[in-house]
Scaffold this active site. Structure first.
Site, PDB file in Angstrom:
ATOM      1  CB  THR A 118      -0.935   0.036   1.237  1.00 44.26           C
ATOM      2  OG1 THR A 118      -0.137   0.079   2.420  1.00 44.26           O
ATOM      3  CG2 THR A 118      -1.830  -1.175   1.283  1.00 44.26           C
ATOM      4  CB  ALA A 119       2.304   3.535  -1.574  1.00 46.35           C
ATOM      5  CB  SER A 120      -3.426   4.614  -1.163  1.00 49.99           C
ATOM      6  OG  SER A 120      -3.685   4.462   0.225  1.00 49.99           O
ATOM      7  CG  HIS A 121      -6.174   7.689   0.740  1.00 46.58           C
ATOM      8  ND1 HIS A 121      -6.437   6.426   0.254  1.00 46.58           N
ATOM      9  CD2 HIS A 121      -6.700   7.740   1.975  1.00 46.58           C
ATOM     10  CE1 HIS A 121      -7.113   5.752   1.171  1.00 46.58           C
ATOM     11  NE2 HIS A 121      -7.286   6.522   2.215  1.00 46.58           N
ATOM     12  CG  ASN A 122      -3.608   5.515   4.068  1.00 44.62           C
ATOM     13  OD1 ASN A 122      -4.658   6.043   4.410  1.00 44.62           O
ATOM     14  ND2 ASN A 122      -3.536   4.260   3.647  1.00 44.62           N
TER      15      ASN A 122
END
Length: 104
Positions: A55-59
């Site tokens: 994961t490497a999204s809007h976080n």
């Protein structure tokens, strides 16, 4: 992936695959960027033992990492989560098993 390691999500996914394959575990890397629900579906659809979503999204960057899905297509939960965390910090797992850079 975490910026301190200068890895892209794709590189982190490839290293994850190499780690599993170095221990004789067959891996399928889904093509391109996929939404998390696709991974959960794929785990069930191909009868995988586990699925990992890099994961490497809007976080925020400090929240990047990966999510682990069990063979039922759901995120891991107790006691499996604690068992995985315990295995990660075992002494023999704190150093690379092989030179993964040469494997890419």
């Amino acid at each position: 992936a975490h910026s301190a390691f200068s890895l892209s999500s794709k590189q982190f996914a490839m290293y994850t695959k190499l780690v599993f394959e170095s221990k004789g575990i067959t891996c399928t890397l889904l093509d391109g960027y996929v939404a998390t629900p696709i991974l959960a579906f794929a785990v069930c659809n191909i009868a995988a033992s586990v699925g990992i979503m890099v994961t490497a999204s809007h976080n925020p960057k400090q929240d990047d990492g990966y999510k682990v899905y069990w063979k039922d297509g759901c995120q891991i939960r107790p006691p499996v989560d604690a068992e995985i965390a315990s295995a990660i910090i075992e002494k023999e797992n704190l150093v690379p098993w092989i030179d993964y850079g040469e494997q890419l």
